[in-house]
Motif scaffolding. Structure first.
Motif, short mmCIF file in Angstrom:
data_model
loop_
_atom_site.label_atom_id
_atom_site.label_comp_id
_atom_site.label_asym_id
_atom_site.label_seq_id
_atom_site.Cartn_x
_atom_site.Cartn_y
_atom_site.Cartn_z
N ASN A 193 4.46 -0.12 2.64
CA ASN A 193 3.89 0.08 1.32
C ASN A 193 3.49 -1.29 0.76
OD1 ASN A 193 3.04 1.25 -1.01
ND2 ASN A 193 4.99 2.21 -1.53
N SER A 241 -0.99 -3.84 -2.66
CA SER A 241 -0.65 -2.47 -2.30
C SER A 241 -1.29 -2.10 -0.96
CB SER A 241 -1.13 -1.51 -3.38
OG SER A 241 -2.55 -1.45 -3.37
N THR A 242 -0.95 -0.93 -0.48
CA THR A 242 -1.55 -0.45 0.76
C THR A 242 -3.08 -0.36 0.64
OG1 THR A 242 0.45 0.83 1.19
CG2 THR A 242 -1.51 1.40 2.47
N THR A 298 5.37 3.11 8.30
CA THR A 298 4.39 2.73 7.30
C THR A 298 4.94 1.61 6.42
OG1 THR A 298 2.86 3.55 5.60
CG2 THR A 298 5.10 4.38 5.53
N ALA A 345 9.07 -0.93 3.64
CA ALA A 345 8.65 -0.27 4.87
C ALA A 345 9.57 0.89 5.20
CB ALA A 345 8.61 -1.26 6.02
N ASN A 397 -0.29 -5.03 10.56
CA ASN A 397 0.94 -5.12 9.76
C ASN A 397 1.20 -6.55 9.30
OD1 ASN A 397 1.60 -2.36 9.95
ND2 ASN A 397 2.56 -2.68 11.95
N ARG A 417 -4.31 -8.38 3.28
CA ARG A 417 -3.51 -7.77 4.32
C ARG A 417 -4.41 -7.12 5.36
NH1 ARG A 417 0.18 -3.33 1.52
NH2 ARG A 417 0.63 -2.67 3.67
N ASN A 465 -3.83 -4.02 7.64
CA ASN A 465 -2.90 -2.91 7.89
C ASN A 465 -2.78 -2.60 9.38
OD1 ASN A 465 -2.28 -2.57 5.15
ND2 ASN A 465 -4.01 -1.19 4.85
#
Length: 121
Positions: free
Chosen positions: A32, A52-53, A30, A99, A76, A71, A73
């Motif tokens: 962050n 942020s995520t 994951t 990460a 990535n 981003r 996700n």
């Protein structure tokens, strides 16, 4: 280990736009927060933007209203859309991320190698 690879830098005239990308790869469980920093010659590295995520963002005062961080996700990947560029935006831009590589692993901080952005007047 996690690798961050930036792309999209280059030479642009003042008032122009560039889009930077940073793709994370490797042993990723994951990611962050993801950030963009920059460092101009003779100056300290400074934080430009962070996301942020969940997509919350913050920007340096010098780029608010001109730069947008985003981003993906699933990929990535973090992006930095830079509009209305100024000569003072000239710097090496670095990607940075927190990460982890497993469900029981703690977060480590990673840096990309940097990409040059040059804005001519």
């Amino acid at each position: 280990q996690v690798q961050l690879v930036e792309s999209g830098g280059g030479l642009v005239q003042a008032g122009g736009s560039l889009r930077l990308s940073c793709a994370a790869s490797g042993s990723i469980f994951t990611i962050n927060a993801m950030r963009w920093y920059r460092q101009a010659p003779g100056k300290q590295r400074e934080l430009v933007a962070v996301i942020s995520t969940g997509g919350s963002t913050n920007y340096a005062d010098s780029v608010k209203g001109r730069f947008t961080i985003s981003r993906d996700n699933a990929k990535n990947t973090v992006y930095l859309q830079m509009n209305s560029l100024k000569p003072e935006d000239t710097a090496v831009y670095y990607c940075n991320a927190d990460a982890s590589s497993g469900p029981y692993d703690y977060f480590r901080n990673y840096w990309g190698q940097g990409t040059q952005v040059t804005v001519s007047s």
